[in-house]
Design an enzyme around this catalytic site. Sequence first.
Site, PDB file in Angstrom:
ATOM      1  N   GLN A  17       0.774  -1.239   0.000  1.00 41.45           N
ATOM      2  CA  GLN A  17       0.000   0.000   0.000  1.00 41.45           C
ATOM      3  C   GLN A  17       0.808   1.295   0.000  1.00 41.45           C
ATOM      4  OE1 GLN A  17      -3.389   2.362   2.625  1.00 41.45           O
ATOM      5  NE2 GLN A  17      -3.023   0.245   3.123  1.00 41.45           N
ATOM      6  N   GLU A 139       1.234  -1.343   8.299  1.00 39.14           N
ATOM      7  CA  GLU A 139       0.442  -0.211   8.787  1.00 39.14           C
ATOM      8  C   GLU A 139       0.355  -0.093  10.310  1.00 39.14           C
ATOM      9  OE1 GLU A 139      -1.524   2.313   7.161  1.00 39.14           O
ATOM     10  OE2 GLU A 139      -1.788   2.944   9.232  1.00 39.14           O
ATOM     11  N   ASP A 168       0.585   3.669   6.043  1.00 38.92           N
ATOM     12  CA  ASP A 168       0.848   3.292   4.652  1.00 38.92           C
ATOM     13  C   ASP A 168       0.599   4.454   3.695  1.00 38.92           C
ATOM     14  OD1 ASP A 168       1.695   0.734   5.059  1.00 38.92           O
ATOM     15  OD2 ASP A 168      -0.258  -0.176   4.805  1.00 38.92           O
ATOM     16  N   GLY A 247      -7.583  20.110  19.474  1.00 43.67           N
ATOM     17  CA  GLY A 247      -7.208  21.520  19.427  1.00 43.67           C
ATOM     18  C   GLY A 247      -7.712  22.276  20.644  1.00 43.67           C
ATOM     19  N   GLY A 248      -7.748  23.586  20.527  1.00 36.37           N
ATOM     20  CA  GLY A 248      -8.149  24.406  21.661  1.00 36.37           C
ATOM     21  C   GLY A 248      -9.656  24.503  21.858  1.00 36.37           C
TER      22      GLY A 248
HETATM   23  N1  CAO Z   1      11.766 -10.184  -9.143  1.00 36.27           N
HETATM   24  C1  CAO Z   1      12.447 -10.956  -8.267  1.00 36.27           C
HETATM   25  N2  CAO Z   1      12.403 -10.782  -6.950  1.00 36.27           N
HETATM   26  C2  CAO Z   1      11.672  -9.756  -6.472  1.00 36.27           C
HETATM   27  C3  CAO Z   1      10.962  -8.894  -7.324  1.00 36.27           C
HETATM   28  C4  CAO Z   1      11.036  -9.144  -8.717  1.00 36.27           C
HETATM   29  N3  CAO Z   1      10.377  -8.380  -9.595  1.00 36.27           N
HETATM   30  N4  CAO Z   1      10.316  -7.986  -6.578  1.00 36.27           N
HETATM   31  C5  CAO Z   1      10.632  -8.267  -5.292  1.00 36.27           C
HETATM   32  N5  CAO Z   1      11.452  -9.325  -5.219  1.00 36.27           N
HETATM   33  C6  CAO Z   1      12.017  -9.947  -4.035  1.00 36.27           C
HETATM   34  C7  CAO Z   1      12.858  -9.012  -3.215  1.00 36.27           C
HETATM   35  O1  CAO Z   1      14.106  -8.812  -3.800  1.00 36.27           O
HETATM   36  C8  CAO Z   1      12.905  -9.762  -1.895  1.00 36.27           C
HETATM   37  O2  CAO Z   1      13.900 -10.764  -1.984  1.00 36.27           O
HETATM   38  P1  CAO Z   1      14.986 -11.051  -0.805  1.00 36.27           P
HETATM   39  O3  CAO Z   1      14.225 -11.144   0.457  1.00 36.27           O
HETATM   40  O4  CAO Z   1      15.578 -12.365  -1.243  1.00 36.27           O
HETATM   41  O5  CAO Z   1      15.951  -9.948  -0.797  1.00 36.27           O
HETATM   42  C9  CAO Z   1      11.571 -10.479  -1.865  1.00 36.27           C
HETATM   43  O6  CAO Z   1      10.995 -10.323  -3.162  1.00 36.27           O
HETATM   44  C10 CAO Z   1      10.579 -10.026  -0.832  1.00 36.27           C
HETATM   45  O7  CAO Z   1      10.530  -8.626  -0.733  1.00 36.27           O
HETATM   46  P2  CAO Z   1      10.087  -7.965   0.650  1.00 36.27           P
HETATM   47  O8  CAO Z   1      10.946  -8.515   1.765  1.00 36.27           O
HETATM   48  O9  CAO Z   1      10.045  -6.515   0.497  1.00 36.27           O
HETATM   49  O10 CAO Z   1       8.583  -8.526   0.788  1.00 36.27           O
HETATM   50  P3  CAO Z   1       7.846  -9.156   2.052  1.00 36.27           P
HETATM   51  O11 CAO Z   1       6.528  -9.594   1.552  1.00 36.27           O
HETATM   52  O12 CAO Z   1       8.671 -10.181   2.739  1.00 36.27           O
HETATM   53  O13 CAO Z   1       7.689  -7.917   3.060  1.00 36.27           O
HETATM   54  C11 CAO Z   1       6.920  -5.734   3.669  1.00 36.27           C
HETATM   55  C12 CAO Z   1       6.673  -6.983   2.839  1.00 36.27           C
HETATM   56  C13 CAO Z   1       5.886  -4.700   3.296  1.00 36.27           C
HETATM   57  C14 CAO Z   1       6.812  -6.057   5.167  1.00 36.27           C
HETATM   58  C15 CAO Z   1       8.357  -5.194   3.373  1.00 36.27           C
HETATM   59  O14 CAO Z   1       8.495  -5.028   1.990  1.00 36.27           O
HETATM   60  C16 CAO Z   1       8.657  -3.887   4.074  1.00 36.27           C
HETATM   61  O15 CAO Z   1       8.924  -3.828   5.280  1.00 36.27           O
HETATM   62  N6  CAO Z   1       8.652  -2.777   3.309  1.00 36.27           N
HETATM   63  C17 CAO Z   1       9.011  -1.473   3.815  1.00 36.27           C
HETATM   64  C18 CAO Z   1       7.926  -0.880   4.658  1.00 36.27           C
HETATM   65  C19 CAO Z   1       6.604  -0.795   3.932  1.00 36.27           C
HETATM   66  O16 CAO Z   1       6.475  -0.244   2.870  1.00 36.27           O
HETATM   67  N7  CAO Z   1       5.595  -1.315   4.583  1.00 36.27           N
HETATM   68  C20 CAO Z   1       4.232  -1.064   4.189  1.00 36.27           C
HETATM   69  C21 CAO Z   1       3.706  -2.035   3.268  1.00 36.27           C
HETATM   70  S1  CAO Z   1       2.029  -1.639   3.032  1.00 36.27           S
HETATM   71  O17 CAO Z   1       1.297  -2.242   4.365  1.00 36.27           O
END
Ligand code: CAO
Length: 416
Positions: A17, A139, A168, A247-248
């Site tokens: 998001q 979030e 988010d 607020g106030g």
């Molecule tokens: N091709 C190949 N690999 C890909 C890719 C693509 N097109 N796009 C993503 N990937 C891979 C990444 O490189 C990552 O690989 P590694 O872990 O091996 O380095 C993997 O996909 C997973 O990515 P991620 O760790 O970002 O995803 P997740 O689902 O495990 O975590 C989230 C999700 C949101 C917790 C994490 O991305 C995060 O903390 N983001 C920053 C904060 C944020 O934006 N949070 C809000 C999200 S909205 O609620």
Amino acid sequence: MSKALSGYRILDFTHVQSGPACTQLLAWFGADVIKVERAGEGDVTRSQLRDIPEADSLYFTMLNGNKRSITLNTKNQKGKAVLEKLIKECDVLVENFAPGALDRMGFSWERIQELNPKMIMASVKGFGPGPYENCKVYENVAQCAGGAASTTGFDDGPPLVTGAQIGDTGTGMHLALGIMAALIQRQTTGRGQRVLAAMQDAVLNLCRVKLRDQQRLDRTGVMKEYPQYPDTPFGEAVPRAGNASGGGQPGSVLKCKGWETDPNAYIYFIAQAPVWEAICKVIGKEEWLADPEYATPATRLPHLKSIFATVEEWTKTKTKFEVMDILNEFDIPCGPILSMKEIAEEQSLRDTGTIVEVDHPVRGKYLTVGNPIKLSDSPTEVTRSPLLGEHNEEVLSQLGYSSADIADLRSEGVIS
Ligand code: CAO
């Protein structure tokens, strides 16, 4: 008609998001947003909370309008080569992967600068540098870590998260502003730069008034506009203030006609000082006008609970919309508690493009929230979200790949 961001190209490497909310806003302002998704599955939200089997979910479609989608396996050498071309062609790379993911993929900030020194690289992360910088964050984690949850809810209940996605979408909006500033600075420096919006920071920014109150509490030990005053002693930290105004001007949620069966038959009522006389007259409490206990905002503070209870006896006799009409005649600030159903059906929001109906080839018509920011010279036309990889051919051929190259990339699973 040209758009504010016409000619800018965004490499949208976002998911879920926070990042998608940012890049959707840039797309509404006219940027060409190319969403790069994992080959095969795409953004995880495409299949989350599905209401129609096999159709992209509303979670996805409402955050990815006006974009183009390509699929790319960026862990494969040929996929990396495509990404490199995209980095060279784009003005901004937006990403919200877990900390370190982009480096592990081989695209550190240093590498990106080598490829394109003008590149603006914008990231959402859960936390800025510090003890939690490597944590994955969603979030509600941000709402808790940014001060929203400890200050939301009622004094006698647990911390509460709010339905507004301040962690988010809130952070995504902060990021968009950072990108705009970096684009303007680039016009004079010729250089790109990194933009970071940490979710904890964005939530705290939105909770600024609560840090204000913490310092007031530290200094005086009391905050007279809080519902705790005068009966409940204050502790060391800002308490949850229920529905009191931040607020106030004191405010509260009051029941309206039908509250027994309708969970949203309420109005937010503000006892604003300049209209105190009008309030007393409207609710039939003229005697308060001559009573020194009620004469000033300060003398009224210890009586706020009974004042709101008395006003509520009046609001309970009217619907929230009747209360709204009557109070607004006297400029008494108030707001009906609108349900999502009422908002979805509100014609004026449709008329302004804040709620838009979009047609999608798989799911059919759906409602989305349009651009909440209106520019007179850059009107927003909301279009549907792309299907997964819908623009593979189009984008790759713009990057110089031939049909044969594209067929190879497909057969090797680099795109899908
Ligand atoms: N091709 C190949 N690999 C890909 C890719 C693509 N097109 N796009 C993503 N990937 C891979 C990444 O490189 C990552 O690989 P590694 O872990 O091996 O380095 C993997 O996909 C997973 O990515 P991620 O760790 O970002 O995803 P997740 O689902 O495990 O975590 C989230 C999700 C949101 C917790 C994490 O991305 C995060 O903390 N983001 C920053 C904060 C944020 O934006 N949070 C809000 C999200 S909205 O609620």
